[in-house]
Design a protein around this motif. Structure first.
Motif, PDB file in Angstrom:
ATOM      1  N   VAL A   1       0.875  -1.173   0.000  1.00  0.00           N
ATOM      2  CA  VAL A   1       0.000   0.000   0.000  1.00  0.00           C
ATOM      3  C   VAL A   1       0.910   1.220   0.000  1.00  0.00           C
ATOM      4  CG1 VAL A   1      -1.793   1.247   1.233  1.00  0.00           C
ATOM      5  CG2 VAL A   1      -1.817  -1.250   1.203  1.00  0.00           C
ATOM      6  N   PHE A   2       0.836   2.005  -1.063  1.00  0.00           N
ATOM      7  CA  PHE A   2       1.705   3.163  -1.251  1.00  0.00           C
ATOM      8  C   PHE A   2       1.092   4.418  -0.653  1.00  0.00           C
ATOM      9  CE2 PHE A   2       3.498   6.600  -3.953  1.00  0.00           C
ATOM     10  CZ  PHE A   2       4.846   6.368  -3.745  1.00  0.00           C
ATOM     11  N   GLN A   3      -0.215   4.600  -0.883  1.00  0.00           N
ATOM     12  CA  GLN A   3      -0.896   5.786  -0.377  1.00  0.00           C
ATOM     13  C   GLN A   3      -2.375   5.475  -0.253  1.00  0.00           C
ATOM     14  OE1 GLN A   3      -0.425   9.299  -2.780  1.00  0.00           O
ATOM     15  NE2 GLN A   3      -1.815  10.489  -1.547  1.00  0.00           N
ATOM     16  N   THR A   4      -3.004   6.074   0.735  1.00  0.00           N
ATOM     17  CA  THR A   4      -4.439   5.871   0.913  1.00  0.00           C
ATOM     18  C   THR A   4      -5.037   7.031   1.687  1.00  0.00           C
ATOM     19  OG1 THR A   4      -6.114   4.405   1.849  1.00  0.00           O
ATOM     20  CG2 THR A   4      -4.016   4.452   2.962  1.00  0.00           C
ATOM     21  N   SER A   5      -6.323   7.235   1.486  1.00  0.00           N
ATOM     22  CA  SER A   5      -7.033   8.237   2.272  1.00  0.00           C
ATOM     23  C   SER A   5      -8.033   7.552   3.201  1.00  0.00           C
ATOM     24  CB  SER A   5      -7.742   9.238   1.352  1.00  0.00           C
ATOM     25  OG  SER A   5      -8.685   8.569   0.541  1.00  0.00           O
ATOM     26  N   LEU A   6      -7.836   6.263   3.436  1.00  0.00           N
ATOM     27  CA  LEU A   6      -8.707   5.501   4.329  1.00  0.00           C
ATOM     28  C   LEU A   6      -8.458   5.896   5.786  1.00  0.00           C
ATOM     29  CD1 LEU A   6      -8.200   1.936   2.808  1.00  0.00           C
ATOM     30  CD2 LEU A   6     -10.246   3.348   2.601  1.00  0.00           C
ATOM     31  N   SER A   7      -9.389   5.505   6.652  1.00  0.00           N
ATOM     32  CA  SER A   7      -9.167   5.705   8.087  1.00  0.00           C
ATOM     33  C   SER A   7      -8.011   4.802   8.518  1.00  0.00           C
ATOM     34  CB  SER A   7     -10.435   5.348   8.873  1.00  0.00           C
ATOM     35  OG  SER A   7     -10.660   3.946   8.815  1.00  0.00           O
ATOM     36  N   LYS A   8      -7.433   5.082   9.669  1.00  0.00           N
ATOM     37  CA  LYS A   8      -6.275   4.298  10.126  1.00  0.00           C
ATOM     38  C   LYS A   8      -6.613   2.823  10.290  1.00  0.00           C
ATOM     39  CE  LYS A   8      -3.772   8.046  12.279  1.00  0.00           C
ATOM     40  NZ  LYS A   8      -3.083   8.555  13.445  1.00  0.00           N
ATOM     41  N   ASP A   9      -7.801   2.528  10.799  1.00  0.00           N
ATOM     42  CA  ASP A   9      -8.198   1.132  10.996  1.00  0.00           C
ATOM     43  C   ASP A   9      -8.383   0.412   9.663  1.00  0.00           C
ATOM     44  OD1 ASP A   9      -8.160   1.467  13.754  1.00  0.00           O
ATOM     45  OD2 ASP A   9     -10.310   1.930  13.869  1.00  0.00           O
ATOM     46  N   ASP A  10      -9.064   1.058   8.711  1.00  0.00           N
ATOM     47  CA  ASP A  10      -9.275   0.450   7.399  1.00  0.00           C
ATOM     48  C   ASP A  10      -7.954   0.277   6.646  1.00  0.00           C
ATOM     49  OD1 ASP A  10     -11.991   0.239   7.810  1.00  0.00           O
ATOM     50  OD2 ASP A  10     -12.479   2.085   6.729  1.00  0.00           O
ATOM     51  N   GLU A  11      -7.066   1.259   6.785  1.00  0.00           N
ATOM     52  CA  GLU A  11      -5.753   1.152   6.134  1.00  0.00           C
ATOM     53  C   GLU A  11      -4.956  -0.002   6.737  1.00  0.00           C
ATOM     54  OE1 GLU A  11      -1.672   3.722   5.336  1.00  0.00           O
ATOM     55  OE2 GLU A  11      -3.490   4.786   5.945  1.00  0.00           O
ATOM     56  N   ALA A  12      -5.011  -0.154   8.042  1.00  0.00           N
ATOM     57  CA  ALA A  12      -4.298  -1.252   8.696  1.00  0.00           C
ATOM     58  C   ALA A  12      -4.835  -2.605   8.223  1.00  0.00           C
ATOM     59  CB  ALA A  12      -4.417  -1.127  10.213  1.00  0.00           C
ATOM     60  N   SER A  13      -6.150  -2.722   8.069  1.00  0.00           N
ATOM     61  CA  SER A  13      -6.749  -3.970   7.575  1.00  0.00           C
ATOM     62  C   SER A  13      -6.295  -4.266   6.150  1.00  0.00           C
ATOM     63  CB  SER A  13      -8.272  -3.874   7.598  1.00  0.00           C
ATOM     64  OG  SER A  13      -8.744  -3.707   8.896  1.00  0.00           O
ATOM     65  N   LEU A  14      -6.259  -3.235   5.314  1.00  0.00           N
ATOM     66  CA  LEU A  14      -5.820  -3.407   3.934  1.00  0.00           C
ATOM     67  C   LEU A  14      -4.352  -3.810   3.877  1.00  0.00           C
ATOM     68  CD1 LEU A  14      -6.471  -3.164   0.899  1.00  0.00           C
ATOM     69  CD2 LEU A  14      -5.832  -0.752   1.057  1.00  0.00           C
ATOM     70  N   ARG A  15      -3.525  -3.144   4.649  1.00  0.00           N
ATOM     71  CA  ARG A  15      -2.097  -3.496   4.680  1.00  0.00           C
ATOM     72  C   ARG A  15      -1.906  -4.938   5.154  1.00  0.00           C
ATOM     73  NH1 ARG A  15       1.447   0.662   3.826  1.00  0.00           N
ATOM     74  NH2 ARG A  15       0.626   2.754   4.128  1.00  0.00           N
ATOM     75  N   ALA A  16      -2.626  -5.318   6.187  1.00  0.00           N
ATOM     76  CA  ALA A  16      -2.502  -6.689   6.710  1.00  0.00           C
ATOM     77  C   ALA A  16      -2.917  -7.711   5.668  1.00  0.00           C
ATOM     78  CB  ALA A  16      -3.357  -6.846   7.978  1.00  0.00           C
ATOM     79  N   ALA A  17      -3.942  -7.411   4.899  1.00  0.00           N
ATOM     80  CA  ALA A  17      -4.413  -8.357   3.887  1.00  0.00           C
ATOM     81  C   ALA A  17      -3.475  -8.457   2.692  1.00  0.00           C
ATOM     82  CB  ALA A  17      -5.808  -7.952   3.403  1.00  0.00           C
ATOM     83  N   LEU A  18      -2.872  -7.337   2.286  1.00  0.00           N
ATOM     84  CA  LEU A  18      -2.067  -7.333   1.059  1.00  0.00           C
ATOM     85  C   LEU A  18      -0.568  -7.547   1.279  1.00  0.00           C
ATOM     86  CD1 LEU A  18      -3.693  -4.467  -1.003  1.00  0.00           C
ATOM     87  CD2 LEU A  18      -3.933  -6.926  -1.307  1.00  0.00           C
ATOM     88  N   GLU A  19      -0.066  -7.144   2.403  1.00  0.00           N
ATOM     89  CA  GLU A  19       1.383  -7.171   2.584  1.00  0.00           C
ATOM     90  C   GLU A  19       1.853  -8.394   3.372  1.00  0.00           C
ATOM     91  OE1 GLU A  19       2.654  -3.329   3.988  1.00  0.00           O
ATOM     92  OE2 GLU A  19       1.756  -2.306   2.282  1.00  0.00           O
ATOM     93  N   LYS A  20       1.023  -9.417   3.479  1.00  0.00           N
ATOM     94  CA  LYS A  20       1.437 -10.662   4.121  1.00  0.00           C
ATOM     95  C   LYS A  20       2.540 -11.308   3.289  1.00  0.00           C
ATOM     96  CE  LYS A  20      -3.026 -11.929   6.023  1.00  0.00           C
ATOM     97  NZ  LYS A  20      -4.116 -12.886   5.921  1.00  0.00           N
ATOM     98  N   ILE A  21       3.442 -11.948   3.966  1.00  0.00           N
ATOM     99  CA  ILE A  21       4.510 -12.643   3.229  1.00  0.00           C
ATOM    100  C   ILE A  21       4.477 -14.127   3.539  1.00  0.00           C
ATOM    101  CG2 ILE A  21       7.011 -12.870   2.948  1.00  0.00           C
ATOM    102  CD1 ILE A  21       7.204  -9.883   3.379  1.00  0.00           C
TER     103      ILE A  21
END
Length: 163
Positions: free
Chosen positions: A143-163
């Motif tokens: 996730v490079f940039q977002t205007s989501l709320s902190k909670d929604d951004e954290a959920s998105l990062r957790a879903a996409l940046e898993k390794i």
């Protein structure tokens, strides 16, 4: 209010695949997108925007239709179609809806060559179902940039940046 989300990938193809997955979810009414643009930076460093809708072509088709219709009224449908298509293409060329092209090009210039990014302008979404539908992209993007709320951004990062 819409939210801008930018996800960067190390290759030039994954952003197209994610956009396709989001379009499928939009058809299922899980997400409502205003705009979805893939930005690629090739090995030579050239940044390209891949719009989901070509406004110039759409304008030409619409203008051609209206030009023909008006041309029929004045007994010259071919001239009307040509003028209408030209005017429609010109208006489509200068119309910019959704995400600002200059902003995408500037961000794209900062990406590494051979990479891509998906710029999505989301009007509304069913977050849990959309994140579940994006599981196949886990570990592939950041996730490079977002205007989501902190909670929604954290959920998105957790879903996409898993390794």
């Amino acid at each position: 209010m819409s939210n801008l989300i930018v996800i960067v990938f190390d290759d030039e193809h994954t952003a197209f695949e994610m956009r396709t997955a989001l379009v499928k979810m939009q058809k299922q009414y899980l997400i409502e997108m205003e705009d979805a643009v893939v930005v690629t930076k090739n090995e030579a460093g050239k940044v390209q925007l891949h719009q989901a809708v070509n406004l110039t072509a759409a304008g030409a088709v619409g203008g051609g239709f209206w030009g023909t219709l008006i041309g029929l009224l004045f007994l010259n449908p071919l001239l009307g179609a040509a003028v209408g298509a030209g005017a429609g293409a010109l208006s489509g060329l200068f119309t910019d809806i959704g995400i600002d092209d200059n902003q995408m090009k500037e961000m794209g210039a900062s990406f590494t060559p051979g990479s891509s990014a998906l710029f999505v302008l989301v009007r509304k979404a069913t977050n849990d179902k959309v994140l579940d539908g994006l599981k196949e992209f886990a570990g592939k993007g950041k996730v490079f940039q977002t205007s989501l709320s902190k909670d929604d951004e954290a959920s998105l990062r957790a879903a996409l940046e898993k390794i």
